[in-house]
Design a protein around this motif. Sequence first.
Motif, PDB file in Angstrom:
ATOM      1  N   THR A   2       0.827  -1.199   0.000  1.00 63.55           N
ATOM      2  CA  THR A   2       0.000   0.000   0.000  1.00 63.55           C
ATOM      3  C   THR A   2       0.862   1.251   0.000  1.00 63.55           C
ATOM      4  O   THR A   2       0.574   2.206  -0.705  1.00 63.55           O
ATOM      5  N   SER A   3       1.972   1.248   0.751  1.00 62.05           N
ATOM      6  CA  SER A   3       2.806   2.447   0.790  1.00 62.05           C
ATOM      7  C   SER A   3       3.409   2.729  -0.581  1.00 62.05           C
ATOM      8  O   SER A   3       3.592   3.892  -0.942  1.00 62.05           O
ATOM      9  N   ASP A   4       3.723   1.689  -1.376  1.00 67.26           N
ATOM     10  CA  ASP A   4       4.198   1.895  -2.745  1.00 67.26           C
ATOM     11  C   ASP A   4       3.118   2.585  -3.581  1.00 67.26           C
ATOM     12  O   ASP A   4       3.414   3.480  -4.371  1.00 67.26           O
ATOM     13  N   GLU A   6       0.697   4.457  -2.436  1.00 62.28           N
ATOM     14  CA  GLU A   6       0.574   5.833  -1.939  1.00 62.28           C
ATOM     15  C   GLU A   6       1.657   6.710  -2.546  1.00 62.28           C
ATOM     16  O   GLU A   6       1.380   7.832  -2.984  1.00 62.28           O
ATOM     17  N   THR A   7       2.873   6.200  -2.607  1.00 65.20           N
ATOM     18  CA  THR A   7       3.984   6.941  -3.199  1.00 65.20           C
ATOM     19  C   THR A   7       3.722   7.223  -4.671  1.00 65.20           C
ATOM     20  O   THR A   7       3.961   8.337  -5.160  1.00 65.20           O
ATOM     21  N   ARG A  10       1.002   9.954  -4.986  1.00 65.46           N
ATOM     22  CA  ARG A  10       1.521  11.282  -4.630  1.00 65.46           C
ATOM     23  C   ARG A  10       2.500  11.804  -5.690  1.00 65.46           C
ATOM     24  O   ARG A  10       2.548  13.007  -5.949  1.00 65.46           O
ATOM     25  N   VAL A  16      -4.463  10.266  -2.192  1.00 66.97           N
ATOM     26  CA  VAL A  16      -4.522   8.858  -1.820  1.00 66.97           C
ATOM     27  C   VAL A  16      -5.916   8.591  -1.271  1.00 66.97           C
ATOM     28  O   VAL A  16      -6.320   9.184  -0.264  1.00 66.97           O
TER      29      VAL A  16
END
Length: 142
Positions: A2-4, A6-7, A10, A16
């Motif tokens: 998920t953080s990938d 989000e990156t 952005r 997001v």
Amino acid sequence: MTSDFETQLRAVSLRVTRPRLAVLAALRDHPHVDTDTVIALVRADQPTVSHQAVYDVLRALTDAGLVRRIQPAGAIARYESRVGDNHHHVVCRSCGAIADVDCAVGQAPCLTASDDHGFVVDEAEVVYWGTCPDCATERISQ
């Protein structure tokens, strides 16, 4: 993962949101799916997401270059998250299955225009057509 996502969102100045994250995850896990399949996959985790929200997310992600929309001749549009390269596709004439094919290398006259008419060509789109292994096996067994 998920953080990938989000990156990635952005990096292209997109907010997001849960629907955007869900669509990206669906396409990561199920490449070459149509809109109805994306909707079903997203709704499996988020049952309240509307059809329109998924359509809007697909459009925004495609416009931002995070998703690629492909539409082989005679088929409905499909989506994939593999972007940033000039890969091609192989399509089964029988069942419609689609698989990625890396860009041809070496001598590839199909990727060099015989006359570019002054265009600066930066991409070639090739679709290979044939019969997938499952359909070929089915034909032999009939």
